[in-house]
Design an enzyme around this catalytic site. Sequence first.
Site, PDB file in Angstrom:
ATOM      1  N   LYS A   1       0.839  -1.204   0.000  1.00 50.45           N
ATOM      2  CA  LYS A   1       0.000   0.000   0.000  1.00 50.45           C
ATOM      3  C   LYS A   1       0.879   1.262   0.000  1.00 50.45           C
ATOM      4  O   LYS A   1       2.087   1.183   0.258  1.00 50.45           O
ATOM      5  CB  LYS A   1      -0.919  -0.022   1.228  1.00 50.45           C
ATOM      6  CG  LYS A   1      -0.184  -0.045   2.569  1.00 50.45           C
ATOM      7  CD  LYS A   1      -1.105  -0.460   3.720  1.00 50.45           C
ATOM      8  CE  LYS A   1      -0.352  -0.474   5.042  1.00 50.45           C
ATOM      9  NZ  LYS A   1      -1.167  -1.051   6.133  1.00 50.45           N
TER      10      LYS A   1
ATOM     11  N   TYR B   1      14.616  30.761   8.624  1.00 48.52           N
ATOM     12  CA  TYR B   1      13.438  31.512   9.070  1.00 48.52           C
ATOM     13  C   TYR B   1      13.447  31.701  10.576  1.00 48.52           C
ATOM     14  O   TYR B   1      13.737  30.791  11.334  1.00 48.52           O
ATOM     15  CB  TYR B   1      12.159  30.790   8.653  1.00 48.52           C
ATOM     16  CG  TYR B   1      11.937  30.807   7.160  1.00 48.52           C
ATOM     17  CD1 TYR B   1      11.757  32.021   6.478  1.00 48.52           C
ATOM     18  CD2 TYR B   1      11.925  29.627   6.434  1.00 48.52           C
ATOM     19  CE1 TYR B   1      11.553  32.040   5.102  1.00 48.52           C
ATOM     20  CE2 TYR B   1      11.712  29.634   5.067  1.00 48.52           C
ATOM     21  CZ  TYR B   1      11.530  30.843   4.396  1.00 48.52           C
ATOM     22  OH  TYR B   1      11.341  30.864   3.050  1.00 48.52           O
TER      23      TYR B   1
END
Length: 381
Positions: A53, A270
């Site tokens: 999956k 940042y």
Amino acid sequence: MGIISPAERLLAAADLHEPVETGLLTVDLSAIAANWRKVAGLAGGAECGAVVKADGYGLGQAAVMRALAGVGCKTFFVANLLEGETARALAPDAAIYVLDGVVPGCAPRLAAADLRPCIGSFAELEEWAAAGATLGRKLAAALHFDTGMHRLGFPPRAAGEVAARAHGIAPTLVMSHFLSSQLPDDPVNARQIGDFLAVRAHFPGIAGSIANSSGVFLPQKPHFDLVRPGYALYGGNPTPGVANPMRAAARLSARIVSTRDLGPGDTVGYDGVWKAPRPSRVATIGAGYADGLPVSATAAPGKPAGEAVVGGVRCPFIGRVSMDYIVLDVTDAPKVAAERGQWVELLGETIDVEELALRARTIGYEVLTRLGRRYARRYVG
Ligand SMILES: *Cc1c(COP(=O)(O)O)cnc(C)c1O
């Protein structure tokens, strides 16, 4: 020419050109095949399937399925219809189970692709029986019982009624799922196995399956007729706290796109969350959270930052992980390995999936399945 990074060594070995991407994900299909063989060996007489999956846990469903089919895997599990249709195209003769079960309206397409839904409710059972009646045959399916996950599946006490009402379909598997198999001492494992045995008594002659990767390694050896490993095939550690018995299947390297020298007090990234404590050399690599490297791999109180291996030296992520870039403190790395254009290792022999996950306060499963689409992908083995 000085130090050669693991990624460069792989490129040289494969005689491939350097990618133009700034990230390189190398998937070792021989490791995935060897991991499947290892789990199959541990499962004794039980069949070994494979859970593929989420695009083969992020490593590429097509390549992974071909490798596994090549070593003899005949039963695959996927999450949903679309993954199932992809799986069917790749493995025309395999048994393919769809964990979602029968999503309303999807029965005709599940049947058309010869997929086996993992049915966990009477509504699904009826839709699947009706789809079969339209086609004039009983359709194969797994019957999924909920022994504790409380997520999917019939309650165990409904087993008698399920057996009585399953005459319109052709059950090929009775299954359940562990909630805590990575903790072998958790008494819930034995409780779930006991409940699963009671459920199975209602379905004589139908194969049973409860073990995911970690379930295969439980002392009770709850292998039944079929085991369903996912994570361990991709190199994840099914036995946390004990050395990883599996081979690493994913290596991730990123390229340095810029370097600079900073003075004490200069900040990086940042909000300036990192401040140079000393004269520092820093290197910016072309990979960030859009490539699946979690923002949470930024240093935080009580948690170390992620690291990259630069010329054999571990170098910490500094400043906040941003969308496309991570900055490394390469002050202590060999200068030649820390230059613009060099490759550094983010996942590989030194740093495994579990370590990156720990440094990002997540789990290895999430690290793998979120590996981004922007990397060049190389399949070796
Ligand atoms: C994902 C999944 C598996 C595989 O689990 P791993 O821990 O990756 O081995 C097996 N069974 C079910 C029902 C699953 O959802």
